[in-house]
Design an enzyme around this catalytic site. Structure first.
Site, PDB file in Angstrom:
ATOM      1  N   GLU A   7       0.862  -1.197   0.000  1.00  0.00           N
ATOM      2  CA  GLU A   7       0.000   0.000   0.000  1.00  0.00           C
ATOM      3  C   GLU A   7       0.886   1.230   0.000  1.00  0.00           C
ATOM      4  O   GLU A   7       0.973   1.963   0.982  1.00  0.00           O
ATOM      5  CB  GLU A   7      -0.966  -0.005   1.199  1.00  0.00           C
ATOM      6  CG  GLU A   7      -2.073   1.035   1.032  1.00  0.00           C
ATOM      7  CD  GLU A   7      -2.939   1.295   2.246  1.00  0.00           C
ATOM      8  OE1 GLU A   7      -3.448   0.334   2.833  1.00  0.00           O
ATOM      9  OE2 GLU A   7      -3.092   2.483   2.597  1.00  0.00           O
ATOM     10  N   HIS A   9       2.069   4.680  -1.969  1.00  0.00           N
ATOM     11  CA  HIS A   9       1.363   5.576  -2.888  1.00  0.00           C
ATOM     12  C   HIS A   9       2.278   6.532  -3.640  1.00  0.00           C
ATOM     13  O   HIS A   9       3.371   6.864  -3.194  1.00  0.00           O
ATOM     14  CB  HIS A   9       0.331   6.381  -2.114  1.00  0.00           C
ATOM     15  CG  HIS A   9      -0.652   5.516  -1.384  1.00  0.00           C
ATOM     16  ND1 HIS A   9      -1.444   4.582  -2.017  1.00  0.00           N
ATOM     17  CD2 HIS A   9      -0.964   5.429  -0.067  1.00  0.00           C
ATOM     18  CE1 HIS A   9      -2.211   3.975  -1.124  1.00  0.00           C
ATOM     19  NE2 HIS A   9      -1.927   4.457   0.066  1.00  0.00           N
ATOM     20  N   HIS A 160      -9.098   0.366  -0.960  1.00  0.00           N
ATOM     21  CA  HIS A 160      -8.443   1.397  -0.135  1.00  0.00           C
ATOM     22  C   HIS A 160      -9.470   2.431   0.323  1.00  0.00           C
ATOM     23  O   HIS A 160     -10.422   2.713  -0.398  1.00  0.00           O
ATOM     24  CB  HIS A 160      -7.333   2.060  -0.972  1.00  0.00           C
ATOM     25  CG  HIS A 160      -6.523   3.042  -0.212  1.00  0.00           C
ATOM     26  ND1 HIS A 160      -6.926   4.353  -0.014  1.00  0.00           N
ATOM     27  CD2 HIS A 160      -5.332   2.906   0.416  1.00  0.00           C
ATOM     28  CE1 HIS A 160      -6.005   4.971   0.700  1.00  0.00           C
ATOM     29  NE2 HIS A 160      -5.035   4.118   0.985  1.00  0.00           N
ATOM     30  N   ASP A 283       2.013   2.068   3.819  1.00  0.00           N
ATOM     31  CA  ASP A 283       1.186   3.243   3.519  1.00  0.00           C
ATOM     32  C   ASP A 283       2.082   4.476   3.356  1.00  0.00           C
ATOM     33  O   ASP A 283       1.770   5.560   3.826  1.00  0.00           O
ATOM     34  CB  ASP A 283       0.113   3.498   4.587  1.00  0.00           C
ATOM     35  CG  ASP A 283      -1.036   4.370   4.062  1.00  0.00           C
ATOM     36  OD1 ASP A 283      -1.040   4.708   2.856  1.00  0.00           O
ATOM     37  OD2 ASP A 283      -1.920   4.726   4.868  1.00  0.00           O
TER      38      ASP A 283
HETATM   39 MN    MN Z   1      -3.089   4.374   1.940  1.00  0.00          MN
END
Ligand code: MN
Length: 320
Positions: A7, A9, A160, A283
């Site tokens: 995850e 980005h 998500h 993340d």
């Molecule tokens: Mn995220």
């Protein structure tokens, strides 16, 4: 221990505008703190990965991307551009990055076609979907052809968070409850449960859905979902699912550790879903790679389980 993270980005100038756009709990100023790292695919990102022993990061457009775009044609074009750009990044760093497709779910057929292109031509590992698309959820009948294609391709879909379509009264006067603190969890868990109770996994039993944030509370709630949903369905005369919700969740949903660096939550997810269903992730850049790595490296679990969480489960699921 070496890690794969799912995850993680990035943004593009087009995509940034959606991240702090209307209805978003992220304002431009707060987003600005992350934008430089979201735009970078070089030293900054690779250094953060190296510090945490992350060999490979599967990259995805930061939420919500084109799913917040009212103009479907523009959404389609921008999603394709983002995927082409990501493919170039992956090609430049094939041992460090992989890709999740960004999909214009305004049109289920186009989204299915774009996913196919991304998987078959660009080598992507699946797709990340940032919640609802202008208020449409993935259990709606219009998305059945999309799920059919996902199942045929055999790739996972990462669901998500994004902000809820309309802001519940319960959050009034409590802006601290919006976003990652609470409202995204409620929104994303609700979306996943719509898929469970909406029969999507009965119609397409080979799907794998990935949830972040240690499963958005679902591993903790399996017993209650089984018990109450049956009683509720009987009372209201609704159709009872053939499988228990917990069976569906255990078989069709896996979770990542993003943003929940707590050993009790990890132990709960492992014991509720099994050691093949929990995958490491960070993340980035919203969470710290080193904190996430230290959390899993120090977790009170055996080395076989740790290896599955850190990379083994991802290798199997993403066919790496
Ligand atoms: Mn995220």
């Amino acid at each position: 221990m070496k890690k794969i993270a799912l995850e993680e980005h990035f943004t593009t100038p087009d995509m940034s505008a959606y991240a702090h756009g209307p209805g978003s709990s992220m304002n431009r100023q707060r987003f600005g703190q992350f934008e430089q790292r979201l735009l970078d695919f070089g030293e900054m990102r690779l250094e953060a990965m190296d510090e945490a022993d992350i060999d490979l990061a599967v990259l995805s457009v930061t939420s919500p991307g084109v799913q917040a775009e009212p103009d479907a044609r523009l959404a389609i074009r921008r999603a394709q551009d983002a995927n082409d750009g990501l493919a170039r990044v992956v090609a430049a760093h094939p041992t460090r990055y992989a890709g999740f497709a960004h999909l214009p779910l305004q049109d289920a057929d186009v989204a299915a076609g774009e996913l196919t292109r991304c998987v078959e031509q660009l080598g992507f590992k699946g797709a990340m979907i940032n919640g609802h698309t202008n208020g449409r959820y993935l259990d709606e009948g219009m998305y059945d052809p999309f799920w059919e294609r996902v199942q045929a391709l055999g790739v996972p879909i990462y669901l998500h968070p994004r902000d809820p379509y309309d802001r519940p009264h319960a959050y009034q006067g409590h802006p601290e409850l919006l976003g990652a603190t609470w409202s995204w969890t409620v929104e994303t868990a609700s979306h996943a449960l719509r898929l469970v109770f909406g029969g999507v996994f009965d119609r397409f039993p080979k799907l794998t859905l990935i949830l972040g944030h240690m499963g958005e509370t679902l591993p903790y709630l399996l017993w209650r979902l089984d018990s109450r949903s049956r009683i509720q369905a009987r009372l209201s005369g609704e159709k009872i699912l053939q499988r228990l919700p917990s069976d569906i969740i255990r078989k069709n949903i896996v979770v990542t550790t993003t943003g929940v660096c707590a050993h009790p939550a990890l132990i709960c997810a492992l014991s509720a879903l099994g050691e093949d269903s929990v995958l490491f992730s960070v993340d980035y850049p919203y969470e710290d790679c080193s904190v996430a790595a230290a959390f899993v490296d120090s977790a009170p679990i055996n080395e076989t389980t740790r290896a599955k969480i850190c990379h083994g489960n991802a290798q199997r699921l993403l066919r790496i």
